[in-house]
Design a protein around this motif. Structure first.
Motif, short mmCIF file in Angstrom:
data_model
loop_
_atom_site.label_atom_id
_atom_site.label_comp_id
_atom_site.label_asym_id
_atom_site.label_seq_id
_atom_site.Cartn_x
_atom_site.Cartn_y
_atom_site.Cartn_z
N GLU A 93 0.81 -1.22 0.00
CA GLU A 93 0.00 0.00 0.00
C GLU A 93 0.84 1.27 0.00
O GLU A 93 0.36 2.34 -0.35
N ARG A 94 2.11 1.16 0.39
CA ARG A 94 2.98 2.34 0.38
C ARG A 94 3.70 2.51 -0.96
O ARG A 94 4.34 3.51 -1.19
N LEU A 95 3.60 1.47 -1.80
CA LEU A 95 4.32 1.52 -3.08
C LEU A 95 3.63 2.39 -4.12
O LEU A 95 4.22 2.73 -5.14
N LYS A 96 2.37 2.75 -3.83
CA LYS A 96 1.60 3.55 -4.81
C LYS A 96 2.25 4.91 -5.04
O LYS A 96 2.10 5.51 -6.08
N ASP A 97 2.97 5.39 -4.01
CA ASP A 97 3.60 6.72 -4.12
C ASP A 97 5.02 6.64 -4.67
O ASP A 97 5.73 7.64 -4.72
N VAL A 98 5.47 5.44 -5.02
CA VAL A 98 6.87 5.26 -5.44
C VAL A 98 6.90 4.87 -6.92
O VAL A 98 6.01 4.15 -7.39
N ASN A 99 7.93 5.35 -7.64
CA ASN A 99 8.09 4.90 -9.02
C ASN A 99 8.68 3.49 -8.97
O ASN A 99 9.90 3.29 -8.95
N ILE A 100 7.77 2.52 -8.96
CA ILE A 100 8.19 1.15 -8.68
C ILE A 100 8.79 0.45 -9.90
O ILE A 100 9.53 -0.52 -9.76
N ASP A 101 8.50 0.99 -11.09
CA ASP A 101 8.92 0.30 -12.32
C ASP A 101 10.42 0.04 -12.39
O ASP A 101 10.85 -1.03 -12.81
N GLU A 125 12.53 4.25 -0.10
CA GLU A 125 12.38 5.09 1.09
C GLU A 125 10.89 5.21 1.41
O GLU A 125 10.11 5.61 0.54
N VAL A 126 10.52 4.81 2.61
CA VAL A 126 9.11 4.97 3.00
C VAL A 126 9.00 5.85 4.24
O VAL A 126 9.91 5.87 5.07
N ALA A 127 7.87 6.55 4.32
CA ALA A 127 7.69 7.47 5.44
C ALA A 127 6.75 6.85 6.47
O ALA A 127 5.69 6.33 6.13
N PHE A 128 7.17 6.90 7.74
CA PHE A 128 6.29 6.54 8.85
C PHE A 128 6.10 7.80 9.67
O PHE A 128 6.95 8.14 10.49
N LYS A 148 14.67 3.41 4.92
CA LYS A 148 14.88 2.60 3.71
C LYS A 148 14.40 1.18 3.99
O LYS A 148 14.72 0.60 5.03
N ARG A 149 13.63 0.66 3.05
CA ARG A 149 13.08 -0.68 3.26
C ARG A 149 13.25 -1.54 2.01
O ARG A 149 13.20 -1.03 0.89
N LYS A 150 13.40 -2.85 2.25
CA LYS A 150 13.48 -3.80 1.13
C LYS A 150 12.08 -4.11 0.61
O LYS A 150 11.13 -4.12 1.40
N ILE A 151 11.98 -4.34 -0.69
CA ILE A 151 10.70 -4.85 -1.23
C ILE A 151 10.92 -6.33 -1.46
O ILE A 151 11.56 -6.74 -2.43
#
Lengths: 178, 433
Positions: free
Chosen positions: A24-32, A147-150, A156-159
């Motif tokens: 759900e946090r990946l929607k804000d990231v350029n995941i491609d 990088e995810v924000a809490f 920094k987190r692994k996918i």
């Protein structure tokens, strides 16, 4: 349910990302760029390994990997088809799940794969890639972190899904599942 | 002679329950009525002084059905709040947030999810809640490389930690053993801490032994069975499960009003209009009571059994036998209940949620042990049952869901939960003798 390996590249990626804790946090990231990296890594590794020997069982034997076919475990809600246990250097393949759920769901286009003996190598390939990650090339997810924000904090987190995406790419290339 | 016949009946019913020939739901009332008949309790037995009818009809069956009324009403309120948490997305958000906060390491994600499960089960209970939370938490754990048997075990430990301070259960312990809320609360908090330590030890040892796994898995749930993905909840709503606990522990409120505050708080933090709130309140009330039904029916049977074994005509005949068996020194108490703790499994005689209640009732009514010591022993052996019993529907569901054998799961857990029961009983012997 269509088995992940018989989906198209972008469908496999989406399917694996959906299983990720951070989905759900990946929607804000350029995941491609992350998923392309993982896919290419799996793909390139397959070419390299295939060049050494195109028979996956050669690599299994060479690396002293045990393959256990389990006929007991089955559950029709959360289907586990295969596993790689790093500490035991063992691949587990769950035949009941494969025969009862995986094989009947294989699309017509891939009907030549509706045979357990042939499919066995699909799971071995997939899990062998994880073996390579642990013992040789490093985990795919370790190489690209996001990088995810809490709240106010950014970390920094692994996918984790990248490991699976790469393993699927490896399998598709190694066994020419197009 | 009566004592021998009662013990034979007890053993027959226990055997039928262990071999799953009859369900607990039927076994307990049958045992209660059987004991009353053997002891010669007439249908009507009016005490000339108090005018109270302690006969089979009014005393054992009707009085027994209502004996644990306050406990099962608390269970209903807890289940109601649990349904609100599930249907509004609070439960799912708590688990997902814990997983996100767990970071990159499977061990820490596991610990965070176990803590989240523990927090949730301080308020909720029942198979419906286990399915709801399990189908979110277990795939997350498997996806980060936790072996299935470790993932399910940690889920059960999390449940065990939370259920120890689930106030619906406290209400039952108070009514079944006659001890005060303070005494139950203090001991339950100690047992909760011991369970948390045990869970941590389990995780450390099993992670080292099993390592991480990569799992090729796929969810096969139909769309209708999937948890609503779009539910987003206010961060304040995540505090819902601890609201009732704070009211009981800090403000010293009784249990049911504390649950009601929790219900109101959950609605305020999740509902956008009064109309929605009322609709959610109504729907979750019916669903919650349906969830609580198995526990309520079980408690009705337990109440009958308690009234039967605590009846003067029964306790008089059983007193000599029990006095010769039950230890009364601290060391013997620890050894007796510690060694026999696995008898809480398979609906056995030390299971407080079954035949164990009858034994507890007898020990208390005959003054063989202090009520607090009985409560301490049975709550400790209950740890073995709550976490490991393969006859728990939640153990069966979780094992099936992760594709493992429920008896293998027990074998994996038994050394840890048996040690936990011993630790609880040792603590009880120090506190209550």
């Amino acid at each position: 349910m269509i088995p992940t390996i018989f989906l198209k590249k972008n469908e496999i990626i989406e399917s694996e990302l959906q299983n990720d804790v951070l989905y759900e946090r990946l929607k804000d990231v350029n995941i491609d760029k992350y998923t392309s990296f993982a896919w290419d890594r799996g793909d390139r590794t397959a070419l390299r390994i295939k060049e050494i020997n195109p028979d996956i069982n050669y690599h299994i034997t060479k690396n002293n990997l045990s393959v256990i076919i389990d006929d007991t475990i089955f559950n029709n809600e959360y289907l586990i088809f295969s596993e790689y246990a790093a500490v035991k250097n063992t691949i587990y393949i769950y035949r009941r799940c494969i025969n009862e759920e995986f094989i009947p769901a294989i699309p017509e286009k891939y009907k030549e794969w509706r045979d357990f003996e042939k499919l066995r190598n699909v799971f071995i390939c997939h899990e062998y890639y994880h073996h390579l990650e642990i013992n040789d090339i490093g985990l795919t997810a370790e190489l690209k972190k996001i990088e995810v924000a809490f709240g106010l904090f950014k970390v920094k987190r692994k996918i984790k899904a990248l490991n699976e995406i790469a393993a699927h790419a490896f399998t598709k290339r190694f066994l020419d599942i197009n | 002679m009566q004592a021998i016949l009662i013990l034979i009946l007890f053993l027959i019913i226990a055997a039928l329950m262990v071999t799953r020939k009859i369900p607990t739901l039927i076994a307990l009332p049958a045992l209660a009525i059987g004991i009353a008949i053997i002891a010669g309790i007439p249908l009507k037995l009016v005490n000339p002084e108090t005018k109270a009818d302690t006969g089979l009809l009014a005393g054992i069956i009707e009085g027994g059905s209502l004996r644990l009324a306050s406990a099962y009403v608390a269970v209903m309120f807890g289940a109601w709040l649990g349904q609100i948490m599930n249907q509004t997305g609070i439960s799912k958000s708590i688990v997902k947030t814990a997983a996100e906060l767990g970071g990159d390491r499977p061990f820490f994600i596991t610990i965070c999810i176990t803590a989240a499960i523990a927090i949730l089960f301080t308020t909720i209970s029942g198979l419906g809640a286990v399915i709801m939370i399990g189908s979110i938490a277990v795939p997350i754990l498997l996806s980060v490389g936790v072996p299935p048997i470790v993932a399910v075990s940690m889920f059960l430990f999390g449940m065990g930690i939370g259920l120890e301070i689930n106030m619906s259960n406290w209400s039952f312990y108070i009514t079944a053993t006659g001890v005060s809320l303070d005494q139950v609360r203090n001991f339950a908090l100690i047992l909760m801490a011991l369970t948390a330590i045990d869970a941590l030890l389990f995780a450390i040892i099993e992670f080292r032994k099993e390592g991480i796994r990569f799992t090729w898995a796929q969810n096969n749930l139909k769309q209708s069975q999937k948890v609503n993905e779009s539910q987003k909840v206010n961060v304040f709503s995540l505090l819902t499960p601890i609201v009732p606990i704070l009211f009981v522990l800090i403000l010293k409120w009784p249990i049911i009003p504390s649950f009601m505050i929790g219900i109101v708080y959950s609605l305020i933090t999740t509902q956008k209009s009064i109309k929605n709130a009322i609709s959610t309140l109504t729907k979750t009330a019916y669903d919650g009571i349906a969830d609580a039904a198995p526990a309520v029916l079980l408690m009705i049977g337990i109440g009958m059994l308690l009234n039967a074994v605590m009846h003067p005509m029964v306790s008089k005949s059983l007193e000599p036998v029990l006095k010769s068996i039950i230890p009364t020194t601290p060391v013997a108490y620890v050894l007796f209940f510690g060694i026999l703790a696995p008898l809480a499994l398979y609906r056995g005689p030390l299971n407080l949620w079954g035949l164990g209640s009858g034994i507890a009732g007898l020990l208390i009514s005959l003054n063989i042990l202090p009520p607090t010591a009985v409560m301490g022993a049975l709550l400790s052996t209950e740890r073995v049952q709550a976490i490991g019993d393969p006859t728990n529907t939640h153990n069966v569901w979780l094992a099936n869901y992760a594709g493992i054998d429920v008896n293998k799961l027990l074998m994996k857990l038994l050394p840890y939960i048996w040690a936990l029961a011993f630790a609880g009983i040792i603590t009880a012997s120090i506190l209550f003798f």
